[in-house]
Design a protein around this motif. Structure first.
Motif, PDB file in Angstrom:
ATOM      1  N   SER A 102       0.834  -1.135  -0.046  1.00 28.04           N
ATOM      2  CA  SER A 102      -0.048  -0.017  -0.089  1.00 28.04           C
ATOM      3  C   SER A 102       0.931   1.246  -0.066  1.00 28.04           C
ATOM      4  O   SER A 102       2.178   1.055   0.288  1.00 28.04           O
ATOM      5  CB  SER A 102      -1.005   0.086   1.303  1.00 28.04           C
ATOM      6  OG  SER A 102      -0.190   0.261   2.413  1.00 28.04           O
ATOM      7  N   GLY A 103       0.270   2.234  -0.237  1.00 31.62           N
ATOM      8  CA  GLY A 103       0.952   3.611  -0.293  1.00 31.62           C
ATOM      9  C   GLY A 103       1.588   3.768   1.396  1.00 31.62           C
ATOM     10  O   GLY A 103       2.703   4.331   1.620  1.00 31.62           O
ATOM     11  N   TYR A 104       0.712   3.527   2.463  1.00 33.18           N
ATOM     12  CA  TYR A 104       1.168   3.544   3.698  1.00 33.18           C
ATOM     13  C   TYR A 104       2.318   2.758   3.972  1.00 33.18           C
ATOM     14  O   TYR A 104       3.314   3.181   4.464  1.00 33.18           O
ATOM     15  CB  TYR A 104      -0.190   3.113   4.387  1.00 33.18           C
ATOM     16  CG  TYR A 104       0.035   3.258   5.943  1.00 33.18           C
ATOM     17  CD1 TYR A 104      -0.715   4.452   6.625  1.00 33.18           C
ATOM     18  CD2 TYR A 104       0.728   2.574   6.841  1.00 33.18           C
ATOM     19  CE1 TYR A 104      -0.420   4.453   7.841  1.00 33.18           C
ATOM     20  CE2 TYR A 104       1.164   2.997   8.025  1.00 33.18           C
ATOM     21  CZ  TYR A 104       0.427   3.620   8.615  1.00 33.18           C
ATOM     22  OH  TYR A 104       0.181   4.127  10.057  1.00 33.18           O
ATOM     23  N   ASN A 107       5.447   4.378   2.522  1.00 33.71           N
ATOM     24  CA  ASN A 107       6.079   5.524   3.290  1.00 33.71           C
ATOM     25  C   ASN A 107       6.707   5.384   4.492  1.00 33.71           C
ATOM     26  O   ASN A 107       7.771   5.465   4.692  1.00 33.71           O
ATOM     27  CB  ASN A 107       4.752   6.596   3.400  1.00 33.71           C
ATOM     28  CG  ASN A 107       4.617   7.338   2.625  1.00 33.71           C
ATOM     29  OD1 ASN A 107       5.331   7.600   1.540  1.00 33.71           O
ATOM     30  ND2 ASN A 107       3.249   8.019   2.425  1.00 33.71           N
ATOM     31  N   SER A 130       0.538   8.736   7.134  1.00 36.56           N
ATOM     32  CA  SER A 130       1.627   7.563   6.783  1.00 36.56           C
ATOM     33  C   SER A 130       2.803   8.345   6.691  1.00 36.56           C
ATOM     34  O   SER A 130       4.091   7.554   6.920  1.00 36.56           O
ATOM     35  CB  SER A 130       1.259   7.015   5.413  1.00 36.56           C
ATOM     36  OG  SER A 130       1.053   7.943   4.204  1.00 36.56           O
ATOM     37  N   GLU A 171       3.728  16.639   0.363  1.00 35.25           N
ATOM     38  CA  GLU A 171       2.976  15.940  -0.872  1.00 35.25           C
ATOM     39  C   GLU A 171       2.949  16.545  -2.096  1.00 35.25           C
ATOM     40  O   GLU A 171       2.950  17.797  -1.975  1.00 35.25           O
ATOM     41  CB  GLU A 171       1.397  15.789  -0.160  1.00 35.25           C
ATOM     42  CG  GLU A 171       1.484  14.877   0.838  1.00 35.25           C
ATOM     43  CD  GLU A 171       0.122  14.752   1.588  1.00 35.25           C
ATOM     44  OE1 GLU A 171      -0.850  14.684   0.950  1.00 35.25           O
ATOM     45  OE2 GLU A 171      -0.056  14.388   2.867  1.00 35.25           O
ATOM     46  N   SER A 175      -3.697  15.833   0.127  1.00 27.84           N
ATOM     47  CA  SER A 175      -4.773  14.845   0.114  1.00 27.84           C
ATOM     48  C   SER A 175      -6.320  15.516   0.576  1.00 27.84           C
ATOM     49  O   SER A 175      -7.435  15.278  -0.017  1.00 27.84           O
ATOM     50  CB  SER A 175      -4.619  13.492   0.662  1.00 27.84           C
ATOM     51  OG  SER A 175      -4.618  14.006   2.048  1.00 27.84           O
ATOM     52  N   ASP A 200       5.517  12.931  -1.804  1.00 30.27           N
ATOM     53  CA  ASP A 200       4.446  11.665  -1.990  1.00 30.27           C
ATOM     54  C   ASP A 200       3.373  12.347  -3.022  1.00 30.27           C
ATOM     55  O   ASP A 200       2.674  12.984  -2.688  1.00 30.27           O
ATOM     56  CB  ASP A 200       3.906  11.616  -0.681  1.00 30.27           C
ATOM     57  CG  ASP A 200       2.602  10.804  -0.429  1.00 30.27           C
ATOM     58  OD1 ASP A 200       2.155  10.370  -1.601  1.00 30.27           O
ATOM     59  OD2 ASP A 200       2.182  10.168   0.770  1.00 30.27           O
ATOM     60  N   ALA A 202       0.657  10.629  -4.000  1.00 29.89           N
ATOM     61  CA  ALA A 202      -0.504   9.685  -4.056  1.00 29.89           C
ATOM     62  C   ALA A 202      -1.732  10.412  -4.906  1.00 29.89           C
ATOM     63  O   ALA A 202      -2.066   9.661  -5.748  1.00 29.89           O
ATOM     64  CB  ALA A 202      -0.928   9.651  -2.414  1.00 29.89           C
ATOM     65  N   THR A 231       1.036   6.061  -5.187  1.00 34.40           N
ATOM     66  CA  THR A 231       0.233   4.820  -4.549  1.00 34.40           C
ATOM     67  C   THR A 231      -0.625   4.199  -5.946  1.00 34.40           C
ATOM     68  O   THR A 231      -0.722   5.111  -6.883  1.00 34.40           O
ATOM     69  CB  THR A 231      -0.960   5.227  -3.580  1.00 34.40           C
ATOM     70  OG1 THR A 231      -1.864   4.244  -3.598  1.00 34.40           O
ATOM     71  CG2 THR A 231      -1.396   6.521  -3.660  1.00 34.40           C
ATOM     72  N   SER A 233      -3.384   3.114  -5.636  1.00 34.85           N
ATOM     73  CA  SER A 233      -4.820   2.925  -5.178  1.00 34.85           C
ATOM     74  C   SER A 233      -5.738   4.126  -5.464  1.00 34.85           C
ATOM     75  O   SER A 233      -6.937   4.020  -5.095  1.00 34.85           O
ATOM     76  CB  SER A 233      -4.893   2.491  -3.655  1.00 34.85           C
ATOM     77  OG  SER A 233      -3.808   3.367  -2.792  1.00 34.85           O
ATOM     78  N   GLY A 240      -1.906  -0.637  -3.807  1.00 31.83           N
ATOM     79  CA  GLY A 240      -0.356  -0.753  -3.430  1.00 31.83           C
ATOM     80  C   GLY A 240       0.350   0.775  -3.670  1.00 31.83           C
ATOM     81  O   GLY A 240      -0.395   1.422  -3.948  1.00 31.83           O
TER      82      GLY A 240
HETATM   83  C1  PLP Z   1      -3.931   7.579   0.401  1.00 29.66           C
HETATM   84  C2  PLP Z   1      -2.531   8.234   0.859  1.00 29.66           C
HETATM   85  C3  PLP Z   1      -1.380   7.395   1.113  1.00 29.66           C
HETATM   86  C4  PLP Z   1      -1.760   5.890   1.295  1.00 29.66           C
HETATM   87  O1  PLP Z   1      -1.899   5.243   0.254  1.00 29.66           O
HETATM   88  P1  PLP Z   1      -2.559   3.864   0.318  1.00 29.66           P
HETATM   89  O2  PLP Z   1      -2.286   3.160  -0.961  1.00 29.66           O
HETATM   90  O3  PLP Z   1      -4.309   4.014   0.309  1.00 29.66           O
HETATM   91  O4  PLP Z   1      -2.257   3.183   1.386  1.00 29.66           O
HETATM   92  C5  PLP Z   1      -0.344   7.794   1.158  1.00 29.66           C
HETATM   93  N1  PLP Z   1       0.080   9.342   1.218  1.00 29.66           N
HETATM   94  C6  PLP Z   1      -0.950  10.061   0.689  1.00 29.66           C
HETATM   95  C7  PLP Z   1      -0.830  11.639   0.493  1.00 29.66           C
HETATM   96  C8  PLP Z   1      -2.318   9.598   0.337  1.00 29.66           C
HETATM   97  O5  PLP Z   1      -3.294  10.431   0.362  1.00 29.66           O
END
Ligand code: PLP
Length: 386
Positions: A102-104, A107, A130, A171, A175, A200, A202, A231, A233, A240
């Motif tokens: 995951s993105g989490y 990180n 994260s 970022e 988000s 990041d 995402a 990410t 996702s 992922g």
């Molecule tokens: C959603 C998000 C993540 C986590 O990504 P996942 O794949 O949902 O775990 C990490 N960083 C930011 C800025 C996000 O918005």
């Protein structure tokens, strides 16, 4: 203790509960059996339920099964993982890429390896949980700079950066605010103070930049100091996280990132679907065009109605209402009218900045957008917000 906590959250209008959707992610979803227009997902390009991705997943599932069976370094690296990483590296024009569950996970796996415990991290105040958790795991000292405030960051760097390695964390697209980090200035500071900059992306991946490579493409920045993660996702429509970079950097993370090493590899079908999504993003730039058209219409109409939005420059269009109770009331009224827009409250956002987080995707039709706008206007007038 936890009972009291729950009661306190309820009293503060901060208690959160799960909404169960009984259909696939799309602009129209079924929520408790009611057809609902969804303006809440991060599926910006409408790929989460796309037939091309599902076919790729089914093919991979037939050939490679459901579970990967082991972590990547044991026997869990299957062809779809390898192919996806090559595709990501090609897409981002880097030597290599690495995927996480995951993105989490990305990180918390990456950050502790970009900085030593004796180092210093400067993190934007609005960074995602994260990123904060990754920073904490690194055991390096943490300094928070005001959101997107380059002068503040510079003054902190000037004061603190002499003693050891430095990491700046931000970022690409924030988000919960939808605004962009000023990457050219952050890169300039990273170079001046010999710091690493982690972006990041995402919410930028697939959305920003002429070919969808994200905010680095949008700003046209490139630097040895810049590390870019994202990410799979959100706009990619699957699940992922990933980082793209040099072969050396990826080899290092394969050997050090704990969330990569000590976790079972992603389901191979998921990697195959993500690879299909990258192909689609390259083949169908018109998806991004539609996304931005929808975004413009929604943004201009909301502003025209008199709503206060954040300084958004993305398909995330948060309506600031400040009071968490008002945000919930608005969200509930909209839900009764068949429109789902979540109320975002602390601790996800700072106190007194509760908001309705509207997101649009490439798949929303003009009619759906207009239906939502009409309801949002009526409710805002009834509650005297506009
Ligand atoms: C959603 C998000 C993540 C986590 O990504 P996942 O794949 O949902 O775990 C990490 N960083 C930011 C800025 C996000 O918005």
């Amino acid at each position: 203790m936890w009972q009291t906590n729950l009661q306190q959250l309820a009293r503060d209008h901060l208690l959160r509960e799960l909404s169960i959707m009984d259909s696939a992610c799309s602009p129209v979803m079924s929520l408790n059996g009611q057809q609902t227009l969804l303006f809440a997902s991060n599926d910006y390009l409408g790929l989460a339920n796309h037939a091309y991705l599902k076919q790729a997943a089914v093919r991979a599932m037939t050939q490679f099964g459901i579970g990967a069976g082991a972590s990547r370094l044991i026997s869990g690296t299957l062809t779809p993982h390898h192919d996806l990483e090559n595709t990501l590296a090609e897409f981002f024009e880097t030597e290599a890429a690495l995927t996480f569950n995951s993105g989490y996970a990305a990180n918390i796996g990456i950050i502790p390896n970009l900085i030593a415990p004796e180092g210093l991290i400067f993190v934007d105040r609005l960074c995602h949980a994260s990123l904060i958790d990754g920073c904490r795991l690194s055991r390096a000292s943490l300094r928070v700079f005001r959101h997107n405030d380059i002068d503040h960051l510079q003054s902190l760097l000037a004061k603190h950066s002499r003693k050891g390695p430095v990491l700046i964390v931000t970022e690409g697209v924030f988000s919960m605010d939808g605004d962009l980090a000023p990457l050219p200035e952050l890169v300039r500071l990273a170079e001046k103070y010999d710091a690493i900059l982690l972006v990041d992306d995402a919410h930028g991946t697939g959305v920003m930049g002429t070919t969808g490579r994200g905010t680095t493409e949008h700003w046209g920045v490139y630097s040895d100091k810049l590390f870019h993660m994202g990410t799979l996702s959100k706009a990619i429509g699957t699940s992922g996280g990933f980082i793209s970079g040099t072969k050396e950097c990826i080899a290092y993370l394969i050997n050090t990132a704990r969330s990569f090493i000590y976790s079972t590899a992603p389901p191979p079908a998921m990697s195959a679907a993500a690879q299909a999504a990258i192909h689609l993003i390259q083949e169908q730039p018109e998806r991004r065009t539609r996304l931005w058209q929808n975004r413009e219409r929604m943004q201009q109409s909301l502003t025209g109605m008199g709503y206060q939005l954040t300084k958004t420059e993305s398909p995330i269009l948060p309506i600031i209402v400040k009071d968490p109770r008002l945000a919930i009331t608005m969200s509930q009224h909209l839900r009764e009218k068949g429109i789902y827009i979540p109320a975002i409250r602390p601790p996800t956002v700072p106190k007194n900045t509760s908001r309705l987080r509207v997101t649009v995707t490439a798949e929303h039709s003009m009619t759906q957008i207009d239906t939502a706008l009409e309801a949002i206007e009526q409710i805002g007038q009834a509650l005297k917000i506009i």
